[in-house]
Write a protein that holds these residues in place. Sequence first.
Motif, mmCIF file in Angstrom:
data_model
loop_
_atom_site.group_PDB
_atom_site.id
_atom_site.type_symbol
_atom_site.label_atom_id
_atom_site.label_comp_id
_atom_site.label_asym_id
_atom_site.label_seq_id
_atom_site.Cartn_x
_atom_site.Cartn_y
_atom_site.Cartn_z
ATOM 1 N N UNK A 29 27.128 -5.907 8.078
ATOM 2 C CA UNK A 29 28.210 -6.015 7.099
ATOM 3 C C UNK A 29 29.395 -6.747 7.695
ATOM 4 N N UNK A 30 30.048 -7.563 6.852
ATOM 5 C CA UNK A 30 31.272 -8.258 7.233
ATOM 6 C C UNK A 30 32.381 -7.837 6.274
ATOM 7 N N UNK A 57 0.846 -1.195 0.000
ATOM 8 C CA UNK A 57 0.000 0.000 0.000
ATOM 9 C C UNK A 57 0.880 1.243 0.000
ATOM 10 N N UNK A 58 0.954 1.980 1.088
ATOM 11 C CA UNK A 58 1.738 3.216 1.101
ATOM 12 C C UNK A 58 3.145 3.019 1.659
ATOM 13 N N UNK A 59 3.472 1.803 2.068
ATOM 14 C CA UNK A 59 4.773 1.517 2.676
ATOM 15 C C UNK A 59 5.654 0.777 1.677
ATOM 16 N N UNK A 60 6.925 1.167 1.616
ATOM 17 C CA UNK A 60 7.885 0.499 0.745
ATOM 18 C C UNK A 60 8.932 -0.205 1.603
ATOM 19 N N UNK A 61 9.135 -1.504 1.338
ATOM 20 C CA UNK A 61 10.130 -2.301 2.064
ATOM 21 C C UNK A 61 11.192 -2.745 1.070
ATOM 22 N N UNK A 62 12.456 -2.537 1.417
ATOM 23 C CA UNK A 62 13.542 -2.836 0.491
ATOM 24 C C UNK A 62 14.605 -3.703 1.171
ATOM 25 N N UNK A 63 15.054 -4.734 0.450
ATOM 26 C CA UNK A 63 16.165 -5.573 0.917
ATOM 27 C C UNK A 63 17.265 -5.512 -0.132
ATOM 28 N N UNK A 64 18.518 -5.341 0.320
ATOM 29 C CA UNK A 64 19.645 -5.295 -0.595
ATOM 30 C C UNK A 64 20.798 -6.133 -0.058
ATOM 31 N N UNK A 65 21.341 -6.974 -0.935
ATOM 32 C CA UNK A 65 22.549 -7.736 -0.630
ATOM 33 C C UNK A 65 23.647 -7.240 -1.558
ATOM 34 N N UNK A 72 53.286 -4.740 -0.342
ATOM 35 C CA UNK A 72 52.771 -5.425 0.851
ATOM 36 C C UNK A 72 51.938 -4.478 1.702
ATOM 37 N N UNK A 73 52.302 -3.191 1.715
ATOM 38 C CA UNK A 73 51.513 -2.216 2.464
ATOM 39 C C UNK A 73 50.110 -2.103 1.880
ATOM 40 N N UNK A 74 50.027 -2.071 0.555
ATOM 41 C CA UNK A 74 48.719 -1.941 -0.094
ATOM 42 C C UNK A 74 47.849 -3.157 0.187
ATOM 43 N N UNK A 75 48.476 -4.335 0.233
ATOM 44 C CA UNK A 75 47.705 -5.562 0.415
ATOM 45 C C UNK A 75 46.992 -5.583 1.756
ATOM 46 N N UNK A 76 47.544 -4.907 2.751
ATOM 47 C CA UNK A 76 46.894 -4.889 4.063
ATOM 48 C C UNK A 76 45.550 -4.178 4.005
ATOM 49 N N UNK A 77 45.377 -3.319 3.011
ATOM 50 C CA UNK A 77 44.133 -2.570 2.891
ATOM 51 C C UNK A 77 43.109 -3.266 1.993
ATOM 52 N N UNK A 78 43.494 -4.310 1.291
ATOM 53 C CA UNK A 78 42.564 -5.040 0.424
ATOM 54 C C UNK A 78 41.590 -5.853 1.273
ATOM 55 N N UNK A 79 40.339 -5.850 0.904
ATOM 56 C CA UNK A 79 39.391 -6.702 1.615
ATOM 57 C C UNK A 79 38.121 -6.908 0.797
ATOM 58 N N UNK A 80 37.357 -7.893 1.221
ATOM 59 C CA UNK A 80 36.051 -8.181 0.640
ATOM 60 C C UNK A 80 34.985 -7.942 1.704
ATOM 61 N N UNK A 81 33.944 -7.248 1.332
ATOM 62 C CA UNK A 81 32.863 -6.932 2.267
ATOM 63 C C UNK A 81 31.543 -7.459 1.726
ATOM 64 N N UNK A 82 30.745 -8.069 2.593
ATOM 65 C CA UNK A 82 29.385 -8.463 2.243
ATOM 66 C C UNK A 82 28.423 -7.778 3.199
ATOM 67 N N UNK A 83 27.285 -7.356 2.681
ATOM 68 C CA UNK A 83 26.329 -6.646 3.529
ATOM 69 C C UNK A 83 24.896 -7.037 3.198
ATOM 70 N N UNK A 84 24.050 -6.988 4.221
ATOM 71 C CA UNK A 84 22.609 -7.203 4.093
ATOM 72 C C UNK A 84 21.933 -5.980 4.694
#
Length: 455
Positions: A332-333, A277-285, A299-311
Motif C-alpha cells: 500500500x502507498x 480446484x480446492x484452492x481460491x486465489x484472490x487479487x484486489x486493487x 489547515x490542521x485537517x488538511x494534514x490528515x487528508x491523503x490518498x491510498x492505493x493498495x494491491x
Amino acid sequence: MTLKKVIKGSLLASVVASTLNVSAAVTASEAEAQPENVDLNRTFAQEQFAAGNLADALVGIERVIIANPLDLSARFFRINLMVLLNRGSEVVGELETILTLSLPEADLQRARDLLVRIEKANAKLNMQVRFKAGIEYIDNANSWTDQQATADASVFTDRVDNVNQVGVADPKQLDDVGFVTSLSANGTYGLSDDKATALKFSGLVQTKEYVDTLNKEATTLSGSLGLQHRVDSTTVEVGASLASIDRVNYTKAASKVAVNTDSDITTAYFNLNQRLKTVSVNYKFAETDIENDGFDDPADAKQYDFTSTSHAITVLAPVRKGLLVQGGLTYAEARNADQTSGVTAARNGTDSDTTTLSGAAFQTLANGDSLVTRVSYADSEALYKLSTKPRIKETDTLTVSLEYRADLNRLVPGMEGWTLGAGVKSVMADSNIVDYEKDTNTVNAFIERKWDIWK
C-alpha cells in the motif's frame, strides 16, 4: 460466503478425511468396469470431488446408489453434488420423499437443511444481517509511548498526553474498558437467472464508547456496492464504498477536547477471484481517498487528508478436515499532496509505503465451535518531519490475534442463531522514531446474532 462454498467446504472436509489412507487413485476405467463394487466407486467419487471433477464424482456416486439403493450417505452425497452443479431443483422430490421415511432425526434434519439450501440457491436475494455487542479491555488506551522525540531527534523526553490525562503532572499509559456495538448487513442480488451476474452490497453502523479515555471513541457509518460476474471458476467484481467516521480525539494546546474529528472515506476497488480446484486465489486493487474536517483550523485537517492505493493477493486452501488456512501479501502507498511544504507537514506519516505479510487459520472443532488465529507483519517507511528536517520513519508492526466462537444454542437452549465469542489481540510496533514505538494488548468478549434472509 455462498451456498456452493459452504456445501463444497463441508463435503471436501469429509472427503479428504475419508481418503487419507488411499494409496493409489482409482481410475475411471477401473470404477466403470466394476459398477457393483460399492467401495471402489465410492472412493472414485470422493477422489474426483477432491480433484474438483464434480461431473465424474456424480457418475461414480450414482453407480453406488444403483448397486445399493438404501445407501443414504451416498444419496446425500449425490444431492450435494447436484446442488453444486446447479441442478438442485432436480432432487427436491427425493428430499421430500426422505422426509416421509422413518429415519433418525439427524438424517431428517439433514434433508430439511438441504431443502432450505436449495431454496436459498434459487433465490435472487441472499442477505445476512448481524447484530454484535461486546466489551473489551485495552491496556494502552491512549496509544502510549514511553518517550517522545524532540525537534532535532537528538533528545528524548517523557511523553506528554493531552487527550486523556488533562492536568495530570506526571501523565502515563492508561488502560480502559470499552463497549462496542454494531449492526451490519451484506449479501447479493442476482441479475441473471443463473446468478452469474449479481449486485454485491454491504452496510455497517458501529459505535465505540470507553469509560475513561477519549481517543478510541468513534461512530462509523459505511456501505458498499459492487457488480460481480462469474464465468466458470473465475469471478470479477468492481465496486465502491463510502464511510463516515466521527471521532472524539482532538485537542488544542489548552489540553482540552475542542471538537470531534470527522473523516469521510471513499474507496473504489477491483476484485478478481480464481478457484483452482480446492484452492481460491484472490487479487484486489483499491484506491482510497480520506478527507477530514471538524478541526478548529482547516489547515490542521488538511494534514490528515491523503490518498491510498493498495494491491493485495490472498490464497485460501483446505489443509485437513475442518481446517482452512489463508496467506496474503499487501502493498500500500499513502500520499498527501500537502506533505512537501510546511514545518509540520508529514507529521502524521501519510507519505508512506507499507508491505504486509499475513496469515490465518480457520479451525472448525468437533463440537461445532470455531477457532480463528491471525498473524500479520507490516513493514512501513514514511516521511516524518522534525522541525524543518525530514526523516524516514521505519516502523515494523507485529499483530497476533486469537478468537474463539461458540454456538450459544448448544450452551443455552432456545438461543438459536446466537454466537458467544472471546478473543485476545497483541500489537507490537518497533520504530526508529520513538514516538511510534508502542505495545497494545486487547481482550474482548461479545455476543452476536445472525439472520439469513432470502427471497
